[in-house]
Design an enzyme around this catalytic site. Sequence first.
Site, PDB file in Angstrom:
ATOM      1  N   CYS A 126       0.836  -1.203   0.000  1.00 48.41           N
ATOM      2  CA  CYS A 126       0.000   0.000   0.000  1.00 48.41           C
ATOM      3  C   CYS A 126       0.871   1.254   0.000  1.00 48.41           C
ATOM      4  O   CYS A 126       0.589   2.220  -0.708  1.00 48.41           O
ATOM      5  CB  CYS A 126      -0.936  -0.014   1.203  1.00 48.41           C
ATOM      6  N   CYS A 136      -8.148  -1.845   6.429  1.00 52.22           N
ATOM      7  CA  CYS A 136      -9.553  -1.434   6.401  1.00 52.22           C
ATOM      8  C   CYS A 136     -10.466  -2.538   5.913  1.00 52.22           C
ATOM      9  O   CYS A 136     -11.538  -2.728   6.456  1.00 52.22           O
ATOM     10  CB  CYS A 136      -9.714  -0.196   5.514  1.00 52.22           C
TER      11      CYS A 136
END
Length: 386
Positions: A127, A223
């Site tokens: 990420c 998330c």
Amino acid sequence: ASKIDDCSKIGDNYTPINLLLNEFKHMSNTNKTVVVGMSGGVDSSVSAYLLKEQGYKVIGLFMKNWQNEPGEKCTSEIDFEDASSVCDSLDIPLHKANFSGEYWDNVFKEFLNEHKNGRTPNPDILCNREIKFKSFLNYALTIGADYIATGHYASLKKTDTGLNLCRAKDLEKDQTYFLHEVNAEEFKKCIFPLNNLYKSEVREIAKNIGLDNAAKKDSVGICFVGEKNLKDFLGRFIDLKKGQIIDEYGNTIGHHDGATLYTKGQRQGLKIGGVKGRDDLPWYVFDKDINKNEVYVCQGLENDLLFDNGLVVENISWVNNYSIEYPKKCLLQIRHQHTPVECTINFNKNFIVKFQEKVRGVAPGQSAVFYENDVCLGGGIITETF
């Protein structure tokens, strides 16, 4: 807000908060625009505040990286509300960018493929490389940024040979392990405002300037999992099958819900009760066979089966495009907050890393990250151990 005259204590270090803040005031950056990645947490919030104190024109950017299922509430919705509140308090504009497509293609697909192959991936590293220092940087430049900034605990230092990624002052929060695949070229446009602060000092600053998220807990995990069970979540994308848990002597002593859910050194989630004829010691995963769907366990934290002498990395991403001569002696970190150990890197088709002393819980799929003192050299994905 209360007066800024308290001190933060980290061991024997006392830092007056008012002196910390004064360091950031009255600096001449009025012609520069910095876009701050606003997560809704205290770290990015204080980063934005400190940059504004330095005279930068600050713009906030909230990144949406996951597309929820209908009716599914992701923690990012709460985080966006917190980020909006902070930006209102600091009187800075907030943009919202949807990078969920890039995240799916460049992060999540690899996350799934690694699990399917029986390895334990770390999506935070991907990420950072693909989203926070590529997609985010490109977007920020289109809205007029001279620099980007994040709330990472890390430091950047210019040298005669290039830009080095270095550990933060707060070693307990240092995040260079997660940043090792970002190239120095991307870091040239980046600022880490928290590089010289302890976490307690960051929270104290947030409290004293009246931010509502001053005491907000640090985010844990990713998330798209949120508070959901990892098994239930992965089961939406991967065919998980129950299988045998086998001890080092070949005895079946339990059953699991899918071998890909387990990693070397893991203790939690095995659900092995007392085994007749065995000591009353905790059980740990020392290996697994993804093709046979079997998980292998042993007893005791110091069991030799949990330790390795070295590892193999197919490719190493060097932060600063270093010209390395092999064998290379340096420090190795195999997971976040792992105490670094001395090692030697050799290269022969693959990178062969030999530890100076045996290391426990080296898991294929995780990252091996290399350091010289406080400088993060780079790292790569562990493919084998020996």
